[in-house]
Design an enzyme around this catalytic site. Structure first.
Site, PDB file in Angstrom:
ATOM      1  N   PRO A  63     -31.337 -13.151   0.907  1.00  0.00           N
ATOM      2  CA  PRO A  63     -30.598 -12.262   1.395  1.00  0.00           C
ATOM      3  C   PRO A  63     -29.002 -12.899   1.584  1.00  0.00           C
ATOM      4  O   PRO A  63     -28.980 -14.065   2.025  1.00  0.00           O
ATOM      5  CB  PRO A  63     -31.052 -11.582   2.708  1.00  0.00           C
ATOM      6  CG  PRO A  63     -32.002 -13.096   3.078  1.00  0.00           C
ATOM      7  CD  PRO A  63     -32.389 -13.591   1.726  1.00  0.00           C
ATOM      8  N   HIS A  64     -27.996 -12.011   1.592  1.00  0.00           N
ATOM      9  CA  HIS A  64     -27.018 -12.535   1.592  1.00  0.00           C
ATOM     10  C   HIS A  64     -25.659 -11.465   1.928  1.00  0.00           C
ATOM     11  O   HIS A  64     -26.099 -10.362   1.835  1.00  0.00           O
ATOM     12  CB  HIS A  64     -26.098 -13.344   0.448  1.00  0.00           C
ATOM     13  CG  HIS A  64     -26.144 -12.432  -0.668  1.00  0.00           C
ATOM     14  ND1 HIS A  64     -27.591 -12.331  -1.563  1.00  0.00           N
ATOM     15  CD2 HIS A  64     -25.226 -11.708  -1.624  1.00  0.00           C
ATOM     16  CE1 HIS A  64     -27.124 -11.644  -2.640  1.00  0.00           C
ATOM     17  NE2 HIS A  64     -26.109 -11.162  -2.734  1.00  0.00           N
TER      18      HIS A  64
END
Length: 147
Positions: A63-64
């Site tokens: 995730p980012h």
């Protein structure tokens, strides 16, 4: 740039929900002053809006959010989960390893992705991360393999 330093690693976490996994990985970045709190919220919001697009391989999520969502310094954190967590990815669930990526520029984004690709492109490396018992074990492995 910080890449899986011991203070950015949590192992054997009993997590049940994807949002909790993202928050724990993001909190590691925040506690080490790599991101602001709003960056963690942005990662969770991206998952809620776009689904599990960041579940990139069997058992692995990255995730980012966007740099302008609160990145202070580039870094990657890791959370190893005791049980697999269903993120909603037909191809790659359940997730056992989550790597929260925070990049403050396109160049750093590419460098962090290159290092993650080098690390996660080898099945033996992934198994080693899944079975690690201490953050320093991971750090030493990365150092020994120039990752």
């Amino acid at each position: 740039m910080a890449f899986l330093q011991p203070s950015l690693i949590r192992l054997q976490e009993p997590i049940g929900e994807p949002q909790d996994a993202i928050r724990i990985a993001g909190d590691l970045l925040q506690k080490n002053n790599h991101v602001e709190a709003r960056y963690v919220d942005a990662m969770v919001a991206a998952y809620q809006k776009h689904g599990p697009y960041f579940v990139i391989a069997p058992g692995i999520a990255v995730p980012h959010a966007r740099p302008e969502d609160g990145v202070i310094r580039a870094a990657v954190s890791m959370v190893q989960m005791t049980e697999g967590v269903a993120f909603g990815s037909e191809a790659n669930d359940p997730v056992y390893l989550i790597f929260a990526l925070a990049a403050d520029s396109n160049q750093n984004h590419l460098q962090l992705l290159q290092r993650l690709s080098l690390l996660l492109g080898n099945e033996e490396n992934v198994e080693r991360l899944r079975n690690a018992k201490a953050p320093n074990e991971i750090r030493n492995f990365l150092k020994e393999n120039s990752i």
